[in-house]
Design a protein around this motif. Structure first.
Motif, PDB file in Angstrom:
ATOM      1  N   LEU A   1       4.727   0.373  -8.127  1.00 11.39           N
ATOM      2  CA  LEU A   1       4.729  -0.777  -8.666  1.00 11.39           C
ATOM      3  C   LEU A   1       4.116  -0.608 -10.142  1.00 11.39           C
ATOM      4  O   LEU A   1       3.703  -1.730 -10.559  1.00 11.39           O
ATOM      5  CB  LEU A   1       3.247  -1.491  -7.784  1.00 11.39           C
ATOM      6  CG  LEU A   1       3.766  -1.991  -6.404  1.00 11.39           C
ATOM      7  CD1 LEU A   1       2.362  -2.422  -5.650  1.00 11.39           C
ATOM      8  CD2 LEU A   1       4.921  -2.776  -6.409  1.00 11.39           C
ATOM      9  N   THR A   2       4.548   0.399 -10.672  1.00 13.76           N
ATOM     10  CA  THR A   2       4.257   0.666 -11.889  1.00 13.76           C
ATOM     11  C   THR A   2       5.203  -0.408 -12.979  1.00 13.76           C
ATOM     12  O   THR A   2       6.430  -0.257 -12.570  1.00 13.76           O
ATOM     13  CB  THR A   2       4.211   2.066 -12.251  1.00 13.76           C
ATOM     14  OG1 THR A   2       3.483   2.800 -11.830  1.00 13.76           O
ATOM     15  CG2 THR A   2       4.048   2.187 -13.786  1.00 13.76           C
TER      16      THR A   2
ATOM     17  N   LEU B   1       9.443  -6.326  -4.224  1.00 11.43           N
ATOM     18  CA  LEU B   1       9.435  -6.510  -2.779  1.00 11.43           C
ATOM     19  C   LEU B   1       9.523  -7.896  -2.536  1.00 11.43           C
ATOM     20  O   LEU B   1      10.189  -8.188  -1.338  1.00 11.43           O
ATOM     21  CB  LEU B   1       7.788  -6.230  -2.192  1.00 11.43           C
ATOM     22  CG  LEU B   1       7.606  -4.451  -2.239  1.00 11.43           C
ATOM     23  CD1 LEU B   1       6.188  -4.372  -1.802  1.00 11.43           C
ATOM     24  CD2 LEU B   1       8.609  -3.825  -1.512  1.00 11.43           C
ATOM     25  N   ASP B   2       8.906  -8.983  -3.276  1.00 16.99           N
ATOM     26  CA  ASP B   2       9.515 -10.477  -2.891  1.00 16.99           C
ATOM     27  C   ASP B   2      10.729 -10.613  -3.158  1.00 16.99           C
ATOM     28  O   ASP B   2      11.456 -11.397  -2.390  1.00 16.99           O
ATOM     29  CB  ASP B   2       8.653 -11.183  -3.894  1.00 16.99           C
ATOM     30  CG  ASP B   2       7.002 -11.002  -3.610  1.00 16.99           C
ATOM     31  OD1 ASP B   2       6.611 -11.821  -2.614  1.00 16.99           O
ATOM     32  OD2 ASP B   2       6.428 -10.672  -4.656  1.00 16.99           O
TER      33      ASP B   2
ATOM     34  N   GLU C   1       0.866  -1.124   0.031  1.00 18.30           N
ATOM     35  CA  GLU C   1       0.125  -0.036  -0.149  1.00 18.30           C
ATOM     36  C   GLU C   1       0.862   1.145  -0.067  1.00 18.30           C
ATOM     37  O   GLU C   1       0.540   2.244  -0.599  1.00 18.30           O
ATOM     38  CB  GLU C   1      -0.864   0.133   1.291  1.00 18.30           C
ATOM     39  CG  GLU C   1      -2.036  -1.036   1.082  1.00 18.30           C
ATOM     40  CD  GLU C   1      -2.894  -0.864  -0.188  1.00 18.30           C
ATOM     41  OE1 GLU C   1      -3.161   0.255  -0.379  1.00 18.30           O
ATOM     42  OE2 GLU C   1      -3.151  -1.717  -0.883  1.00 18.30           O
ATOM     43  N   VAL C   2       1.914   1.273   0.688  1.00 17.86           N
ATOM     44  CA  VAL C   2       2.990   2.409   0.743  1.00 17.86           C
ATOM     45  C   VAL C   2       3.617   2.325  -0.607  1.00 17.86           C
ATOM     46  O   VAL C   2       3.789   3.619  -1.077  1.00 17.86           O
ATOM     47  CB  VAL C   2       4.092   2.150   1.868  1.00 17.86           C
ATOM     48  CG1 VAL C   2       4.889   3.340   1.749  1.00 17.86           C
ATOM     49  CG2 VAL C   2       3.325   2.173   3.160  1.00 17.86           C
ATOM     50  N   ALA C   3       3.971   1.448  -1.185  1.00 20.61           N
ATOM     51  CA  ALA C   3       4.743   1.222  -2.478  1.00 20.61           C
ATOM     52  C   ALA C   3       3.702   1.822  -3.657  1.00 20.61           C
ATOM     53  O   ALA C   3       4.047   2.595  -4.475  1.00 20.61           O
ATOM     54  CB  ALA C   3       4.986  -0.066  -3.009  1.00 20.61           C
ATOM     55  N   LYS C   4       2.220   1.679  -3.576  1.00 18.96           N
ATOM     56  CA  LYS C   4       1.299   1.938  -4.356  1.00 18.96           C
ATOM     57  C   LYS C   4       1.267   3.619  -4.179  1.00 18.96           C
ATOM     58  O   LYS C   4       1.099   4.306  -5.261  1.00 18.96           O
ATOM     59  CB  LYS C   4       0.044   1.434  -4.343  1.00 18.96           C
ATOM     60  CG  LYS C   4       0.101  -0.098  -4.476  1.00 18.96           C
ATOM     61  CD  LYS C   4      -1.421  -0.723  -4.365  1.00 18.96           C
ATOM     62  CE  LYS C   4      -1.424  -1.908  -4.587  1.00 18.96           C
ATOM     63  NZ  LYS C   4      -2.759  -2.807  -4.056  1.00 18.96           N
TER      64      LYS C   4
ATOM     65  N   PRO D   1      16.161  -1.068 -12.754  1.00 16.42           N
ATOM     66  CA  PRO D   1      15.536   0.028 -12.169  1.00 16.42           C
ATOM     67  C   PRO D   1      15.250  -0.429 -10.646  1.00 16.42           C
ATOM     68  O   PRO D   1      15.422   0.487  -9.423  1.00 16.42           O
ATOM     69  CB  PRO D   1      14.597   0.799 -12.824  1.00 16.42           C
ATOM     70  CG  PRO D   1      14.806   0.277 -13.913  1.00 16.42           C
ATOM     71  CD  PRO D   1      15.390  -1.178 -14.155  1.00 16.42           C
ATOM     72  N   ASP D   2      14.751  -1.294 -10.356  1.00 18.59           N
ATOM     73  CA  ASP D   2      14.135  -2.047  -9.094  1.00 18.59           C
ATOM     74  C   ASP D   2      15.056  -2.984  -8.369  1.00 18.59           C
ATOM     75  O   ASP D   2      14.895  -3.086  -7.145  1.00 18.59           O
ATOM     76  CB  ASP D   2      12.734  -2.633  -9.291  1.00 18.59           C
ATOM     77  CG  ASP D   2      11.966  -1.437  -9.647  1.00 18.59           C
ATOM     78  OD1 ASP D   2      11.851  -0.528  -9.143  1.00 18.59           O
ATOM     79  OD2 ASP D   2      10.891  -1.997 -10.369  1.00 18.59           O
ATOM     80  N   LEU D   3      15.757  -3.671  -9.285  1.00 19.47           N
ATOM     81  CA  LEU D   3      16.664  -4.839  -8.471  1.00 19.47           C
ATOM     82  C   LEU D   3      18.166  -4.476  -8.395  1.00 19.47           C
ATOM     83  O   LEU D   3      18.802  -5.092  -7.906  1.00 19.47           O
ATOM     84  CB  LEU D   3      16.557  -5.949  -9.554  1.00 19.47           C
ATOM     85  CG  LEU D   3      14.970  -6.439  -9.549  1.00 19.47           C
ATOM     86  CD1 LEU D   3      15.157  -7.849 -10.411  1.00 19.47           C
ATOM     87  CD2 LEU D   3      14.419  -6.922  -8.178  1.00 19.47           C
TER      88      LEU D   3
END
Length: 255
Positions: free
Chosen positions: A11-12, A21-22, A3-6, A252-254
């Motif tokens: 999460l786009t 996150l996983d 919810e915070v990430a959204k 970008p995320d990993l």
């Protein structure tokens, strides 16, 4: 935490779970600061590459910022030994916080978008995560075979290789995300990225490039490519010595 990430639009580009996150929960550390009801005021996450700790996330809800939540999360996330790296946002409070924890700004991280086709490229072959793990470790600063295998198993992800480079692609509709990618030399990395772009047959592409990477002037000199956003690559000095920003393209995320 999702919810915070959204709330921050993180999460786009992730169509569902599993997501980054996983990955942080499985291959690093994922912490949250609880509110009175057990929900999250904020969260932070890291991923490990050998001895390198990549700080992937540190987010606190607006109503609770500048109250010590971020400092507490960061102190716990960075307590492990070894080099530290992160992609800092343009928020000056965040950059100051990272500097106080020993990180230094080194180079911009440019988020580029543009047409995937039309660039000259060498041939690429499909490969498996385990076949590029050693080259990835040399370019990114540390070994992470389990993380690469996890990412390669996600829908739409394909690993490509050239003679001395590799690039991961994730195709979503007509859009492709490039990264991680690397090579034995800066040109090897550039060739692998261009080869992967050509092989995907996507219409548009997204890629995060350190400012020192040789593909930055190449892509920005090509019609349709532009800088959509930027962060700052920060590291303590040992971290920067391990990572090769001229021959590595992070996810970008990993990281």
């Amino acid at each position: 935490m999702r919810e915070v990430a959204k709330r921050f639009g993180l999460l786009t580009g992730w169509s569902g779970t599993p997501d980054f996150l996983d990955a942080e929960r499985s291959f690093g550390r994922l912490l949250f600061a609880p509110d009175e009801t057990g929900g999250a005021l904020g969260f932070g996450g890291t991923l490990r590459r050998g001895s390198v700790t990549h700080l992937g996330d540190l987010f606190v809800l607006p109503g609770h910022q500048s109250a010590g939540v971020g400092r507490a999360l960061l102190a716990e996330l960075l307590r492990e030994s070894g080099p530290k790296v992160t992609f800092a946002s343009s928020d000056p409070r965040a950059m100051a916080l990272y500097v106080r924890h020993g990180l230094r700004p080194w180079t911009p991280l440019l988020y580029l978008t543009g047409p995937a086709a039309g660039l000259p490229a060498p041939p690429a072959r499909r490969t498996r995560a385990e076949e590029v793990a050693t080259l990835d470790a040399r370019a990114s600063g540390g070994a992470r075979p389990a993380t690469l295998a996890w990412y390669a198993a996600l829908p739409g992800v394909t690993m490509y290789a050239t003679d001395r480079g590799y690039a991961a692609t994730r195709l979503t509709g007509h859009d492709v995300l490039i990264g991680p990618a690397g090579g034995a030399t800066p040109q090897d990395c550039a060739d692998a990225v261009l080869a992967a772009l050509a092989a995907t047959r996507a219409r548009t592409a997204r890629i995060a490039l350190p400012g020192t990477h040789p593909l930055v002037p190449t892509l920005l000199a090509t019609a349709g490519w532009r800088i959509g956003d930027l962060d700052t690559l920060m590291a303590d000095e040992p971290g920067l010595a391990l990572i090769r920003p001229d021959r590595y393209v992070p996810h970008p995320d990993l990281g």
